[in-house]
Structure formats: C-alpha cells, structure tokens
Write a protein that holds these residues in place. Structure first.
Motif, short mmCIF file in Angstrom:
data_model
loop_
_atom_site.label_atom_id
_atom_site.label_comp_id
_atom_site.label_asym_id
_atom_site.label_seq_id
_atom_site.Cartn_x
_atom_site.Cartn_y
_atom_site.Cartn_z
N ASP A 48 0.84 -1.19 0.00
CA ASP A 48 0.00 0.00 0.00
C ASP A 48 0.88 1.25 0.00
OD1 ASP A 48 0.88 0.45 2.60
OD2 ASP A 48 -0.85 -0.54 3.50
N GLN B 157 -5.41 2.76 -2.18
CA GLN B 157 -6.40 2.52 -1.15
C GLN B 157 -7.77 2.95 -1.62
OE1 GLN B 157 -5.02 4.58 2.29
NE2 GLN B 157 -3.28 3.24 2.62
N PHE C 80 -16.77 -0.76 2.57
CA PHE C 80 -15.61 -1.58 2.27
C PHE C 80 -15.45 -1.78 0.77
CE2 PHE C 80 -13.91 -5.84 1.35
CZ PHE C 80 -12.64 -5.70 1.88
N GLN C 81 -14.22 -1.62 0.30
CA GLN C 81 -13.91 -1.81 -1.11
C GLN C 81 -12.79 -2.84 -1.22
OE1 GLN C 81 -15.63 -0.30 -3.59
NE2 GLN C 81 -16.89 0.65 -2.01
N VAL C 82 -13.00 -3.87 -2.02
CA VAL C 82 -11.97 -4.87 -2.25
C VAL C 82 -10.85 -4.26 -3.07
CG1 VAL C 82 -11.45 -7.10 -3.29
CG2 VAL C 82 -13.61 -6.77 -2.11
N GLN C 83 -9.63 -4.35 -2.58
CA GLN C 83 -8.49 -3.78 -3.25
C GLN C 83 -7.61 -4.89 -3.80
OE1 GLN C 83 -6.65 -1.02 -0.49
NE2 GLN C 83 -8.65 -0.63 0.41
N ARG C 84 -7.15 -4.72 -5.01
CA ARG C 84 -6.42 -5.76 -5.72
C ARG C 84 -5.25 -6.29 -4.90
NH1 ARG C 84 -2.16 -5.56 -9.64
NH2 ARG C 84 -2.19 -7.41 -10.97
N ARG D 176 -4.41 -6.76 -2.08
CA ARG D 176 -4.23 -6.39 -0.67
C ARG D 176 -5.23 -7.09 0.23
NH1 ARG D 176 -4.47 -0.59 0.84
NH2 ARG D 176 -4.16 -1.58 2.88
N TRP D 177 -6.39 -7.46 -0.30
CA TRP D 177 -7.36 -8.15 0.53
C TRP D 177 -6.83 -9.51 0.98
CZ3 TRP D 177 -9.29 -12.94 -0.68
CH2 TRP D 177 -9.07 -13.39 -1.98
N GLU E 92 -4.90 -9.01 4.20
CA GLU E 92 -5.86 -8.67 5.25
C GLU E 92 -6.59 -9.92 5.74
OE1 GLU E 92 -6.02 -5.88 6.61
OE2 GLU E 92 -5.10 -4.47 5.21
N ARG E 93 -6.92 -10.81 4.81
CA ARG E 93 -7.55 -12.07 5.20
C ARG E 93 -6.61 -12.92 6.04
NH1 ARG E 93 -8.80 -16.38 0.57
NH2 ARG E 93 -6.52 -16.28 0.60
#
Length: 267
Positions: free
Chosen positions: A163, A187, A213-217, A219-220, A223-224
């Motif tokens: 990020d 972001q 919430f927005q899914v980010q290429r 990076r999710w 986070e998972r």
C-alpha cells in the motif's frame, strides 16, 4: 507430516515421559485457546514442560522450515508452483498484555500501544515471513527489518504488492537489494476522489467507488491472512515477553492452518 522436523529425544535421556506428538499438541492447545501455560489441562503434558520445549524449539528455529515445507505441499495441491513469484506485505498493530518485555511503542495512526506484526504472504495468503517490532516503527522502516532477512529465501519471488505506506527510498532499496518490482495498490477513496489502477503499466480511471468496504487488488489477501491469525486466541493480543515468541506463534498458526488444508478430516 511435521514429525521429521521435530527434534528426537536426546540419546542421553534416561526415559521419555511425553511423546513428541503430545508436546506439540500442548503447544497448539495454548495457541488455539489462549490460556496460560499454567492452565494446561491434565490430559496434556505439564505447562512448564510444554513451554520449555516451545522455547528451545523456537531458539533452534524449527518452525520456519516446517512452515516452508507445508506451504510447498499446499501450493502443489492447489496446482501452483511450490515457490511463489509474487508476495504482499502489510502490518497489523496489536495491543500487548501487561507482561514484561521490550519492543513496545505507540502507533499514533491507529491509537494502539503495543507491537506491530509485519507479515509477507504469497498470493494465496500463506505466510512467507514475519517480523514483530514496536508499534511506533513506521511501515517503511519495519519493512526493511522484515525484508532484509530474505535475499535468497525465495528464488522465484520478483514482484511485491504494497500500500501507499511503503513509499520513498524503500522502493529503491527493494529494487537494489532484492531485485523485486513493487506495485503500490491504491487505497479505497471517498466519493469525491477518482480511483486509478495500473493496467499493463498504464493508469486507468475507474468509476467512483461506493461508500463502505472496497476490495483492493491483492491487498485483501494479506488482510484475510491477518484475520486468520487473530482467530487464534493467543494471537488476539500479544501476550509474549519476547518478540521471537510472538513470531513463533504466528508461524505455528500458519502451520496449523496449512495442516487443516492438507489433512482436513483429521483436524
């Protein structure tokens, strides 16, 4: 699956009171339940015994080879190359318990006093490396602490997703030391901002994202992975006096998750 990596009973030992499997079960019990070593159930080895082996095995560095071995098996099972070619980096600030220990600080951005877990995962979310340090260390500095130990650990790795906290001289350092390319994933923005992504090296304007919430290429994925780790109660807060113990429990959590994938009916 992990028996070959667990040190055998010493030849100088007169008797082995506990099987190695039971000691590993005791360590995993503490990881899952979050209990103290003194609260170990009676059907498992004594907590002092389990903690003793956890410390000497952590000092011997056996958890990382186990994690790497299982990660290769899981990736092969998924039809992917055993070694990753891309990775995602991120950090998580976590509160610490009131126990003695150093490497603590205040994260002014997230208003958390404690430590920061810096993790590197592959594109499937499996842990590659971890570094625990004080929460007041910014991501650009913490990333160097994490990545400086990886020059030849992953021969195929050549691309890194991150990020905007990983900007500045760090990008040049990664390119010169590790020979990786770095892609900064934007972001999520408010309605009043435009949303740009890179496609084949060219910026492309996307429609304004919706609120929430927005899914980010890519990076999710990391986070998972961080969410997976906090499901283990021992990792919901940092209870360790040493950062090496915190890193060992994160590696153990990764091992436990991959064992569940490789042998789902046993776990």
């Amino acid at each position: 699956m992990i028996k070959p990596f667990i040190p055998a009973v010493s030849a100088q030992a007169t008797t082995a009171l506990h099987e190695r499997r039971e000691i590993v079960n005791a360590i995993l019990y503490v990881l899952r339940t979050g209990c103290s070593w003194r609260q170990m159930p009676h059907d498992l080895p004594n907590g002092k015994t389990a903690h003793h082996y956890f410390r000497i095995w952590t000092q011997a560095g056996i958890w990382e080879p186990i994690m790497a071995h299982l990660r290769r098996q899981v990736r092969t099972q998924m039809g992917r190359d055993p070694e990753p070619s891309a990775a995602i980096i991120d950090s998580q600030s976590i509160k610490t318990a009131p126990v003695p220990g150093s490497d603590k600080g205040f994260d002014a951005g997230k208003k958390i006093y404690g430590r920061k877990r810096h993790v590197l995962v592959d594109t499937q979310g499996f842990l590659l490396a971890v570094k625990v340090h004080a929460a007041n260390i910014v991501d650009r500095v913490g990333a160097r602490l994490l990545l400086s130990q990886l020059p030849r650990s992953f021969p195929r790795l050549c691309h890194l997703f991150a990020d905007k906290g990983y900007t500045g001289p760090l990008l040049d350092w990664i390119a010169q030391r590790l020979h990786w390319t770095t892609e900064l994933v934007p972001q999520a923005h408010n309605r009043s901002h435009q949303h740009w992504i890179l496609v084949d090296g060219q910026p492309v304007l996307l429609p304004r994202p919706k609120t929430g919430f927005q899914v980010q290429r890519k990076r999710w994925v990391v986070e998972r992975s961080l969410a997976w780790f906090t499901r283990f109660r021992r990792l919901a807060r940092d209870y360790e006096g040493l950062t090496t113990s915190s890193e060992a429990f994160l590696q153990l959590a990764s091992v436990r998750l991959m064992l569940s994938r490789l042998s789902p009916f046993r776990y």
